[in-house]
Design an enzyme around this catalytic site. Structure first.
Site, PDB file in Angstrom:
ATOM      1  N   HIS A  54      39.984  48.267  41.875  1.00 28.87           N
ATOM      2  CA  HIS A  54      40.775  48.417  40.647  1.00 28.87           C
ATOM      3  C   HIS A  54      40.227  49.554  39.804  1.00 28.87           C
ATOM      4  O   HIS A  54      39.194  50.146  40.133  1.00 28.87           O
ATOM      5  CB  HIS A  54      40.857  47.115  39.867  1.00 28.87           C
ATOM      6  CG  HIS A  54      39.548  46.566  39.377  1.00 28.87           C
ATOM      7  ND1 HIS A  54      38.567  46.075  40.228  1.00 28.87           N
ATOM      8  CD2 HIS A  54      39.057  46.394  38.126  1.00 28.87           C
ATOM      9  CE1 HIS A  54      37.546  45.632  39.513  1.00 28.87           C
ATOM     10  NE2 HIS A  54      37.817  45.831  38.236  1.00 28.87           N
ATOM     11  N   HIS A  56      38.953  49.926  36.719  1.00 27.77           N
ATOM     12  CA  HIS A  56      37.881  49.887  35.727  1.00 27.77           C
ATOM     13  C   HIS A  56      36.734  50.813  36.151  1.00 27.77           C
ATOM     14  O   HIS A  56      36.371  50.885  37.318  1.00 27.77           O
ATOM     15  CB  HIS A  56      37.374  48.457  35.539  1.00 27.77           C
ATOM     16  CG  HIS A  56      38.353  47.581  34.822  1.00 27.77           C
ATOM     17  ND1 HIS A  56      38.282  46.197  34.829  1.00 27.77           N
ATOM     18  CD2 HIS A  56      39.454  47.894  34.057  1.00 27.77           C
ATOM     19  CE1 HIS A  56      39.284  45.704  34.119  1.00 27.77           C
ATOM     20  NE2 HIS A  56      39.995  46.710  33.628  1.00 27.77           N
ATOM     21  N   ASP A  58      33.594  50.755  36.019  1.00 26.78           N
ATOM     22  CA  ASP A  58      32.422  50.239  36.733  1.00 26.78           C
ATOM     23  C   ASP A  58      32.730  49.936  38.201  1.00 26.78           C
ATOM     24  O   ASP A  58      31.875  49.436  38.927  1.00 26.78           O
ATOM     25  CB  ASP A  58      31.860  48.993  36.033  1.00 26.78           C
ATOM     26  CG  ASP A  58      32.851  47.852  35.920  1.00 26.78           C
ATOM     27  OD1 ASP A  58      34.055  48.131  35.778  1.00 26.78           O
ATOM     28  OD2 ASP A  58      32.431  46.685  35.965  1.00 26.78           O
ATOM     29  N   HIS A  59      33.935  50.318  38.643  1.00 25.41           N
ATOM     30  CA  HIS A  59      34.294  50.180  40.057  1.00 25.41           C
ATOM     31  C   HIS A  59      34.755  51.490  40.684  1.00 25.41           C
ATOM     32  O   HIS A  59      34.848  51.573  41.910  1.00 25.41           O
ATOM     33  CB  HIS A  59      35.389  49.123  40.228  1.00 25.41           C
ATOM     34  CG  HIS A  59      34.920  47.741  39.903  1.00 25.41           C
ATOM     35  ND1 HIS A  59      34.519  46.843  40.857  1.00 25.41           N
ATOM     36  CD2 HIS A  59      34.745  47.121  38.710  1.00 25.41           C
ATOM     37  CE1 HIS A  59      34.136  45.713  40.274  1.00 25.41           C
ATOM     38  NE2 HIS A  59      34.254  45.867  38.968  1.00 25.41           N
ATOM     39  N   HIS A 110      43.535  40.332  37.129  1.00 18.60           N
ATOM     40  CA  HIS A 110      42.447  40.971  36.387  1.00 18.60           C
ATOM     41  C   HIS A 110      42.923  42.339  35.907  1.00 18.60           C
ATOM     42  O   HIS A 110      42.739  42.709  34.748  1.00 18.60           O
ATOM     43  CB  HIS A 110      41.218  41.094  37.280  1.00 18.60           C
ATOM     44  CG  HIS A 110      40.034  41.709  36.610  1.00 18.60           C
ATOM     45  ND1 HIS A 110      39.323  41.061  35.613  1.00 18.60           N
ATOM     46  CD2 HIS A 110      39.442  42.917  36.762  1.00 18.60           C
ATOM     47  CE1 HIS A 110      38.341  41.836  35.202  1.00 18.60           C
ATOM     48  NE2 HIS A 110      38.404  42.974  35.873  1.00 18.60           N
ATOM     49  N   ASP A 134      37.068  42.077  41.391  1.00 19.54           N
ATOM     50  CA  ASP A 134      36.975  41.167  40.252  1.00 19.54           C
ATOM     51  C   ASP A 134      38.079  40.108  40.287  1.00 19.54           C
ATOM     52  O   ASP A 134      38.493  39.596  39.236  1.00 19.54           O
ATOM     53  CB  ASP A 134      37.036  41.950  38.937  1.00 19.54           C
ATOM     54  CG  ASP A 134      35.747  42.711  38.653  1.00 19.54           C
ATOM     55  OD1 ASP A 134      34.854  42.696  39.519  1.00 19.54           O
ATOM     56  OD2 ASP A 134      35.651  43.331  37.588  1.00 19.54           O
ATOM     57  N   HIS A 173      30.651  41.553  41.208  1.00 15.02           N
ATOM     58  CA  HIS A 173      29.594  41.364  40.220  1.00 15.02           C
ATOM     59  C   HIS A 173      28.657  40.238  40.614  1.00 15.02           C
ATOM     60  O   HIS A 173      29.060  39.297  41.307  1.00 15.02           O
ATOM     61  CB  HIS A 173      30.186  41.036  38.839  1.00 15.02           C
ATOM     62  CG  HIS A 173      30.916  42.164  38.198  1.00 15.02           C
ATOM     63  ND1 HIS A 173      30.303  43.083  37.377  1.00 15.02           N
ATOM     64  CD2 HIS A 173      32.221  42.534  38.269  1.00 15.02           C
ATOM     65  CE1 HIS A 173      31.202  43.967  36.951  1.00 15.02           C
ATOM     66  NE2 HIS A 173      32.380  43.652  37.490  1.00 15.02           N
TER      67      HIS A 173
END
Length: 286
Positions: A54, A56, A58-59, A110, A134, A173
């Site tokens: 996805h 975001h 942090d990905h 998400h 996520d 995570h």
């Protein structure tokens, strides 16, 4: 098929999936380019593609930098907001990288464009693997930022839940301990929750990842996979599984422990700072 688990940022995972015969590799959720490049060089593999769950940061923060360093790299995902995207995928689309087969599973909630990747290797006795981003965590699931309880129910019970029970779950995570603390609140008499929580705490104390779990295990202790169980229904006061999912997520969002839960805006701000720091390091700044 070898899966290299790479810990980055605060509690993120990115992964390197290696076809050992050819030494070709696929990265999943390449958030930190410098770290991934170091692992690629250390493992002496040829990085062929990045699969992004996805948009975001942090990905997917490392995608653009990696494309500059590996010009023939292909970046796959289902959301135009993903940086460096070269190939947009669809639900049930199948891809092949050497002997590694990938099936794309659309799991919106998400984020509206979230994809999980189901992998298995030809003529390999190892269990298949799901890279769940996520959507599904060990003992939990992702926050419903852009979706609904109906969507998450379909994601977990219909789409992911129909995969082989021995499927290994590699999530985005490391938050297993706090997920299982909530699971214990939901089902205080569930022995599988107690056992898994004790195991996860020991791993956490030794700074060892808790991934992977397996799909069949998740059905034993993950409350979001157990929305049809009487004990979970009783906790929520609802009987319809979608309503149970909705209440569970609401309760989980407000479930806070002083030592392990920060407000969501604080977590996002912290991750943003870490991403900026990693960017500075990659550019030679200190």
């Amino acid at each position: 098929m070898k899966v290299k688990v790479i810990s980055v940022l605060d509690d993120n995972y990115m992964y390197l999936v290696i076809e050992e015969q050819t030494r070709d590799a696929i990265a999943v959720d390449a958030s930190v380019a410098k770290k991934l490049k170091e692992i690629v060089q250390k493992e002496s593999v040829n990085l062929k593609a990045i699969l992004t769950t996805h948009h975001h940061l942090d990905h997917c923060r490392g995608n653009v930098d990696l494309l500059q360093q590996f010009p023939e790299l292909q970046v796959y995902g289902a959301d135009d907001r993903i940086g460096g995207l070269t190939h947009r995928v669809m639900h049930n689309q199948e891809m092949k990288f050497g002997a590694i087969n990938v099936k794309c599973l659309f799991t919106p909630c998400h984020t509206s464009g979230h994809i999980c990747y189901f992998m298995r290797e030809d003529d390999c006795p190892d269990a298949p693997a799901l890279f769940s981003g996520d959507t599904l965590f060990i003992g939990g699931c992702g926050i419903f930022y852009e979706g609904t309880a109906e969507q998450m129910y379909r994601n977990l019970i219909d789409t992911i839940g129909s995969l082989p029970g021995d499927t290994k779950i590699f999530c985005g995570h490391e938050n297993t301990v706090r997920n299982l603390k909530f699971a214990l609140k939901v089902e205080p008499d569930n022995e599988k929750v107690k056992e898994k929580l004790a195991w996860a705490k020991a791993r956490d104390d030794d700074d060892i990842p808790t991934v992977p779990s397996s799909l069949e295990e998740e059905f034993l202790y993950n409350p979001f996979m157990r929305v049809r169980e009487e004990a979970v229904k009783k906790f929520t006061g609802k009987t319809d599984p979608v309503d149970v999912m909705r209440i569970l997520r609401k309760e989980k969002d407000s479930f806070k422990k002083p030592k392990d839960r920060l407000p969501i805006p604080t977590i996002l701000a912290f991750q943003f700072c870490l991403l900026n720091q990693s960017s500075s390091t990659e550019n030679g700044a200190e």
